[in-house]
Design an enzyme around this catalytic site. Structure first.
Site, short mmCIF file in Angstrom:
data_model
loop_
_atom_site.label_atom_id
_atom_site.label_comp_id
_atom_site.label_asym_id
_atom_site.label_seq_id
_atom_site.Cartn_x
_atom_site.Cartn_y
_atom_site.Cartn_z
N ASP A 147 -6.98 -1.35 -9.10
CA ASP A 147 -7.99 -1.80 -10.03
C ASP A 147 -8.81 -0.82 -10.63
O ASP A 147 -9.54 -1.11 -11.83
CB ASP A 147 -8.57 -3.28 -9.73
N HIS A 186 -2.20 3.69 -3.56
CA HIS A 186 -1.07 2.72 -4.26
C HIS A 186 -1.11 2.97 -6.03
O HIS A 186 -0.58 2.37 -6.51
CB HIS A 186 -1.06 1.25 -3.95
N CYS A 229 5.93 9.57 -16.67
CA CYS A 229 6.98 9.92 -17.21
C CYS A 229 8.14 9.66 -15.92
O CYS A 229 7.94 10.66 -14.98
CB CYS A 229 7.14 11.10 -18.06
N THR A 288 -8.70 -6.75 3.60
CA THR A 288 -7.18 -6.48 3.68
C THR A 288 -6.34 -7.42 4.44
O THR A 288 -7.05 -7.52 5.77
CB THR A 288 -6.87 -5.11 3.75
N GLU A 323 -11.24 -14.08 6.87
CA GLU A 323 -10.09 -14.78 7.80
C GLU A 323 -9.64 -13.61 8.70
O GLU A 323 -9.98 -12.46 8.50
CB GLU A 323 -8.80 -15.32 6.75
C1 BV8 Z 1 6.81 3.09 1.87
C2 BV8 Z 1 0.75 -1.39 -5.71
C3 BV8 Z 1 8.13 4.76 2.73
C4 BV8 Z 1 1.53 -2.20 -6.56
C5 BV8 Z 1 1.35 -2.09 -3.50
C6 BV8 Z 1 6.80 -0.85 8.45
C7 BV8 Z 1 6.63 -2.16 8.76
C8 BV8 Z 1 7.17 -3.05 7.85
C9 BV8 Z 1 7.43 -2.68 6.62
C10 BV8 Z 1 7.36 -1.53 6.05
C11 BV8 Z 1 6.95 -0.48 7.05
N1 BV8 Z 1 6.87 0.80 6.47
C12 BV8 Z 1 7.26 0.37 5.27
C13 BV8 Z 1 7.44 -0.78 4.87
C14 BV8 Z 1 7.94 -1.37 3.82
C15 BV8 Z 1 6.62 -1.69 2.79
C16 BV8 Z 1 5.87 -2.67 3.67
O1 BV8 Z 1 4.93 -2.59 4.02
N2 BV8 Z 1 6.31 -4.00 3.32
C17 BV8 Z 1 5.33 -5.30 3.86
C18 BV8 Z 1 5.47 -6.22 2.96
C19 BV8 Z 1 5.69 -5.63 5.30
N3 BV8 Z 1 5.76 -0.83 2.65
C20 BV8 Z 1 6.37 0.07 1.31
O2 BV8 Z 1 7.24 0.01 0.82
C21 BV8 Z 1 5.52 1.56 1.32
N4 BV8 Z 1 6.26 2.38 0.75
O3 BV8 Z 1 6.92 2.69 3.10
O4 BV8 Z 1 7.70 4.19 1.61
C22 BV8 Z 1 9.71 4.74 2.22
C23 BV8 Z 1 10.37 4.85 0.98
C24 BV8 Z 1 11.51 4.84 0.75
C25 BV8 Z 1 12.29 4.69 1.52
C26 BV8 Z 1 11.73 4.63 3.11
C27 BV8 Z 1 10.50 4.56 3.48
C28 BV8 Z 1 4.65 1.14 0.05
C29 BV8 Z 1 3.85 0.02 -0.13
C30 BV8 Z 1 2.99 -0.21 -1.61
C31 BV8 Z 1 3.43 -1.04 -2.33
N5 BV8 Z 1 2.38 -1.23 -3.41
N6 BV8 Z 1 0.44 -2.12 -4.44
C32 BV8 Z 1 1.00 -3.69 -7.04
O5 BV8 Z 1 -0.28 -3.80 -6.64
O6 BV8 Z 1 1.82 -4.50 -7.34
S1 BV8 Z 1 1.00 -2.86 -2.00
C33 BV8 Z 1 -0.10 -4.10 -2.64
O7 BV8 Z 1 0.11 -5.22 -1.46
C34 BV8 Z 1 -1.52 -3.75 -2.33
O8 BV8 Z 1 -1.90 -2.54 -2.94
C35 BV8 Z 1 -1.70 -4.17 -0.83
O9 BV8 Z 1 -1.47 -2.91 -0.24
C36 BV8 Z 1 -0.91 -5.00 -0.41
C37 BV8 Z 1 -1.64 -6.60 -0.71
O10 BV8 Z 1 -2.46 -6.42 0.59
P1 BV8 Z 1 -3.99 -6.67 0.51
O11 BV8 Z 1 -4.63 -5.80 -0.18
O12 BV8 Z 1 -4.56 -6.84 1.88
O13 BV8 Z 1 -4.24 -8.15 -0.26
P2 BV8 Z 1 -3.97 -9.63 0.35
O14 BV8 Z 1 -3.95 -10.52 -0.73
O15 BV8 Z 1 -2.62 -9.59 1.31
O16 BV8 Z 1 -4.94 -9.85 1.49
C38 BV8 Z 1 -6.42 -10.01 1.07
C39 BV8 Z 1 -7.35 -10.15 2.15
O17 BV8 Z 1 -8.66 -10.12 1.74
C40 BV8 Z 1 -6.97 -11.27 3.04
O18 BV8 Z 1 -6.96 -11.03 4.10
C41 BV8 Z 1 -8.26 -12.38 2.54
O19 BV8 Z 1 -8.82 -13.08 3.86
C42 BV8 Z 1 -9.42 -11.44 2.22
N7 BV8 Z 1 -10.47 -11.73 1.49
C43 BV8 Z 1 -10.38 -12.61 0.33
N8 BV8 Z 1 -11.55 -12.86 -0.34
C44 BV8 Z 1 -12.20 -11.80 0.54
C45 BV8 Z 1 -11.74 -11.09 1.36
N9 BV8 Z 1 -12.08 -10.15 2.31
C46 BV8 Z 1 -13.46 -9.86 1.94
N10 BV8 Z 1 -14.22 -10.32 0.91
C47 BV8 Z 1 -13.84 -11.39 0.17
N11 BV8 Z 1 -14.56 -12.10 -0.75
#
Ligand code: BV8
Length: 234
Positions: free
Chosen positions: A89, A104, A112, A174, A201
């Protein structure tokens, strides 16, 4: 000092988080990790543009909150300060943070798919989707990292090196479920750093942390200034 942020740090600005309130954000019935995937980019580039255009319109109306502003102030206060974010953002930079490692990518940029030329959105025909590259005519894609895609060259490596050498690591807003970003606090902890989590949380990371502050980033972070951090070793 290393700070890793996620969607939660922007929640108080009004940016929807991905997981929260028990649900997962969806687009036309598709969970975010499906529409935000390399596979979807292959299958339907126009739909991926529609998803990011929708989010950009939301983000452009919003402003940084007290958490972003507090972190922007930490740059000058702490030696060797590194801010790493999963957020696309751009609100950290808008709050005045410099050299933010955007693991990210950024929703205001496109690149491109043929020649990798990068653009700040607004530099080419706004309406056309996908926009065309002015260099080679190739199709542009959002300059963000999709699931299944590698992170920007060097971004994770630089962050991991800082995690290895930092004494103090804050993990703010996160769910720590997406890798390799979620590995950074683990690297910091295993290198002897003191790890503090700020999140209303508990997360899979909480048990690994030295300190868990269950609160909203916009309320918690402004409370920390240099003295309070040094004194209490947090
Ligand atoms: C890759 C951009 C290598 C796009 C994003 C190992 C284990 C398991 C899986 C994998 C692994 N390694 C790789 C993977 C696969 C995958 C992955 O991790 N999958 C997950 C779902 C299990 N990872 C990938 O694919 C990564 N690439 O590994 O490449 C590779 C490549 C090719 C071939 C082989 C290997 C790429 C990952 C990046 C994807 N892009 N974003 C977009 O924005 O749409 S990820 C996106 O989701 C965000 O950027 C962020 O990373 C994630 C969301 O998580 P959070 O930001 O934490 O948000 P969330 O809503 O979940 O949580 C919010 C938190 O805030 C909560 O806890 C809440 O309680 C808290 N909160 C709420 N209010 C407040 C607060 N905290 C404080 N104050 C408040 N007021």
């Amino acid at each position: 000092m290393l700070v890793l942020t996620g969607a939660g740090v922007s929640a108080e600005s009004g940016v929807p988080t991905f997981r929260g309130g028990g649900g997962t954000s969806v687009w036309k019935g598709m969970p975010f990790y499906v529409i935000s995937s390399a596979e979807m980019l292959e299958r339907d580039l126009k739909e991926v543009w529609a998803w990011f255009d929708y989010r950009r319109e939301i983000i452009e109306k919003l402003v940084p909150n007290a958490a972003h502003i507090a972190l922007a102030g930490w740059h000058d206060r702490f030696d060797d300060f590194t801010l790493v974010t999963q957020n696309i953002d751009g609100l950290h930079a808008r709050a005045g943070s410099r050299n933010v490692i955007e693991l990210h990518g950024n929703i205001r940029r496109a690149r491109c798919m043929h020649c990798s030329t990068r653009y700040e959105l607004g530099e080419q025909d706004e309406k056309e989707r996908p926009p065309a590259c002015l260099e080679c005519g190739g199709a542009l894609r959002p300059d963000v990292v999709l699931f299944g895609e590698m992170l920007p060259a060097g971004a994770f490596e630089t962050a991991a090196a800082k995690a290895q050498s930092c004494e103090l690591c804050f993990v703010v807003g996160t769910s720590a479920l997406v890798y390799p970003a979620a590995a950074l606090p683990e690297i910091a902890r295993s290198s002897g750093a003191y790890v503090v989590e700020v999140n209303p949380e508990r997360t899979p990371l909480s048990d690994l942390c030295d300190e868990v502050i269950q609160g909203r980033a916009g309320e918690v972070l402004p409370m920390f200034d240099k003295d309070s951090i040094n004194e209490s070793k947090i």
